[in-house]
Design a protein around this motif. Structure first.
Motif, short mmCIF file in Angstrom:
data_model
loop_
_atom_site.label_atom_id
_atom_site.label_comp_id
_atom_site.label_asym_id
_atom_site.label_seq_id
_atom_site.Cartn_x
_atom_site.Cartn_y
_atom_site.Cartn_z
N GLU A 1 33.52 75.45 31.06
CA GLU A 1 33.61 75.06 29.65
C GLU A 1 33.70 73.55 29.52
O GLU A 1 33.21 72.96 28.55
N ARG B 1 31.02 88.39 32.38
CA ARG B 1 31.43 87.00 32.58
C ARG B 1 30.76 86.37 33.81
O ARG B 1 30.27 85.24 33.73
N ASP C 1 29.98 83.15 22.27
CA ASP C 1 30.55 83.66 23.52
C ASP C 1 30.46 85.17 23.59
O ASP C 1 30.65 85.76 24.64
N ARG D 1 36.69 79.49 41.75
CA ARG D 1 36.35 80.88 41.44
C ARG D 1 36.65 81.79 42.62
O ARG D 1 37.14 82.91 42.45
N ASN E 1 38.87 79.53 31.19
CA ASN E 1 38.48 79.85 29.82
C ASN E 1 36.99 79.61 29.56
O ASN E 1 36.45 78.56 29.89
N ASN E 2 36.36 80.64 28.94
CA ASN E 2 34.98 80.57 28.48
C ASN E 2 33.98 80.18 29.56
O ASN E 2 32.92 79.61 29.27
N CYS E 3 34.29 80.50 30.81
CA CYS E 3 33.34 80.23 31.88
C CYS E 3 32.10 81.11 31.71
O CYS E 3 32.16 82.19 31.11
N ASP F 1 37.91 89.17 32.26
CA ASP F 1 37.12 88.36 31.34
C ASP F 1 37.17 86.93 31.86
O ASP F 1 36.97 86.72 33.06
N ASP F 2 37.52 85.96 31.05
CA ASP F 2 37.46 84.57 31.51
C ASP F 2 38.79 84.03 32.04
O ASP F 2 38.81 83.29 33.03
#
Length: 533
Positions: free
Chosen positions: A267, A324, A396, A280, A259-261, A253-254
């Protein structure tokens, strides 16, 4: 020592070339990355390495099984919290064996591979030629050091209809916020498979979430940062033991990255895209090095294909998704919002065009009794109490990509995909959701069932009966179950029924926590929707 770090100058030059980012970026990596799959065939590796400490501190694992084989994994790290795991800058030979008995007396396949510094001295052996639907045991040897023995299995042949499959799925294991106690019970469940649906590690700096134990170092960004963080997590004895019990199928996931990419969008505001893609690429390489993945998942810089299919004969077909890497930016500034025009825009995507087309084709080709989407974020349109009268939804998750969600559910219905089931992690809560095109209209047909698993440890101990339970149930007719404890979901499949047991742990903040089944839900074949067992 070469670690195939991305070249920031090349990336930024590619970014200035409008429309040429993907092509030029991949070309910048091609000379180094193309050689990685061949590194295990080199003849210059040390055949008799000497270790003053155990090089198998991170354990062993297997994954991505099919009917004739699987991936066997280990990583040499005599000093896992030191740079490069305490390994020298040269390649070393590693021998592997797989046997039909736990004592390893009946070896059925063996060979030698190479652990290279370029891939963090990780080992990915793709075994083939085994018998379908069989259990096996395996181990590794490097010099005089011998790894623990792991257990794995092949899947049933594609044309067979097995009587039963039992697997678990889990997600969200923040090292600082709790112990991985749930894996103790999982190891006793005699499972065929484990699915990990993301947030295997957390990227935060030491002490940000520290309640039980502490991350090593600052927020991770470099390749070595990500490697050491993975090593710290895999050093957990309970996690190691569960990896050794049966094969795993993983997706991220992120927090495996940031976080929350969303695709190449951070983010945080003002983050340079080139720097973000460099980070990344580091995260993706470290993830590949640490997971029992096939060479087809080998990253190409900041690109790595994780979506793929796994089958348990004709009983179950699993589409393992990546929601994601290819998604468009979260609408409404990634804040809980009503289902407004931004949330319902047809251009919003979690899957991206290529993955969406692959998913449709894979579902159409499936002849399985149960068709499963193993993915990350909640598909149920769960509205939360907002400041105004309008319910608010997570942007999200699938509500922020409502048009694509409706398109997918309509596809499952129109093409009569048999028994669609969605497995989800991410949200640190247990849910059972009956899915409709519009989940706020209970008079319309249920089209699929979603089982959402809570976290292994993220969030610390959860409350068994949260204050908002009654409000959520009364305002969201699709919800069949909601719970905030820690644990995992154990699933038992037959041709007739699917049973999901919600296994919870009473305490993850100190050793000795105990597990119990909080609730069980059943789906009958040919009848969408879950009901309490």
């Amino acid at each position: 020592m070469t670690h195939f770090q991305p070249n920031a100058k090349q990336i930024r030059a590619a970014l200035r070339d409008q429309g040429g980012l993907n092509r030029r970026l991949l070309l910048a990596y091609s000379a180094s990355l193309a050689s990685l799959p061949l590194l295990g065939r080199t003849s210059w590796a040390d055949p008799s390495p000497k270790f003053s400490e155990d090089p198998f501190t991170l354990g062993i694992a297997s994954g991505d099984p099919n009917s004739t084989g699987m991936v066997l994994w280990t990583k040499l790290a005599p000093q896992p919290m030191q740079p490069f795991g305490g390994m020298p800058a040269n390649a070393v030979e590693v021998r592997w064996e797989i046997a039909s008995d736990e004592s390893m007396n009946k070896v059925v396949a063996s060979g030698t591979t190479v652990a290279t510094p370029q891939l963090g001295h990780s080992v990915h052996v793709e075994v083939d030629g085994l018998s379908p639907d069989h259990w096996y045991w395996y181990r590794f040897t490097a010099g005089d050091a011998v790894s623990p023995i792991g257990r794995t299995r092949t899947m049933p042949a594609m044309e067979t209809l097995p009587e039963k499959l039992q697997f678990a799925f889990a997600s969200c294991q923040n090292y600082e916020q709790g112990l991985f106690t749930a894996y103790e019970q999982m190891a006793e469940d005699e499972l065929d498979l484990v699915f990990h649906l993301g947030d295997y590690i957390y990227e935060y700096e030491a002490g940000r979430n520290g309640k039980v134990r502490t991350h090593h170092g600052k927020e991770i960004e470099s390749l070595e940062d990500y490697r050491i963080r993975h090593n710290q997590y895999r050093g957990d004895a309970q996690l190691q033991a569960m990896h050794a019990r049966c094969p795993w199928l993983v997706t991220w996931d992120d927090h495996e990255f940031d976080n929350n990419c969303a695709a190449d969008i951070s983010e945080q505001k003002g983050i340079d895209v080139a720097d973000f893609l460099i980070r990344r690429a580091n995260a993706y390489q470290a993830y590949y090095e640490m997971m029992p993945l096939r060479t087809t998942c080998l990253p190409q810089g900041p690109e790595m294909q994780l979506y793929r299919t796994a089958s348990f004969g004709r009983l179950a077909n699993f589409q393992i998704l990546d929601t994601r890497q290819y998604r468009s930016d979260q609408p409404n500034n990634d804040r809980r919002s009503p289902l407004n025009e931004a949330a319902s825009a047809k251009t919003n995507t979690l899957l991206g065009d290529k993955q969406k087309n692959w998913l449709g084709k894979s579902l159409l080709q499936s002849e399985a009794t149960w068709n499963v989407l193993a993915q990350q974020v909640m598909m149920g349109m769960v509205g939360f109490q907002g400041k105004s009268e309008a319910q608010e939804y997570s942007m999200d998750q699938w509500p922020g990509y409502n048009a694509e969600r409706r398109q997918l559910l309509q596809f499952l219905t129109d093409r009569r995909v048999a028994n669609p089931i969605v497995l989800t992690g991410d949200i640190h809560c247990n849910w059972v959701n009956n899915l409709r095109l519009d989940d706020q209209r209970p008079e319309t047909p249920v089209l699929a069932t979603e089982f959402v698993g809570t976290s292994i440890s993220s969030g610390g101990n959860g409350a068994a009966k949260p204050k908002d339970h009654d409000w959520l149930r009364s305002h969201n007719p699709g919800i069949q179950f909601y719970n905030r404890e820690r644990g995992y979901v154990r699933c038992t499949l037959t041709p007739e029924n699917w049973v999901s047991d919600y296994v919870v742990v009473d305490d993850v903040l100190k050793p000795g926590g105990t597990s119990q089944t909080r609730a069980s839900f059943v789906v009958e074949s040919g009848r969408p929707g879950a009901f309490s067992a």
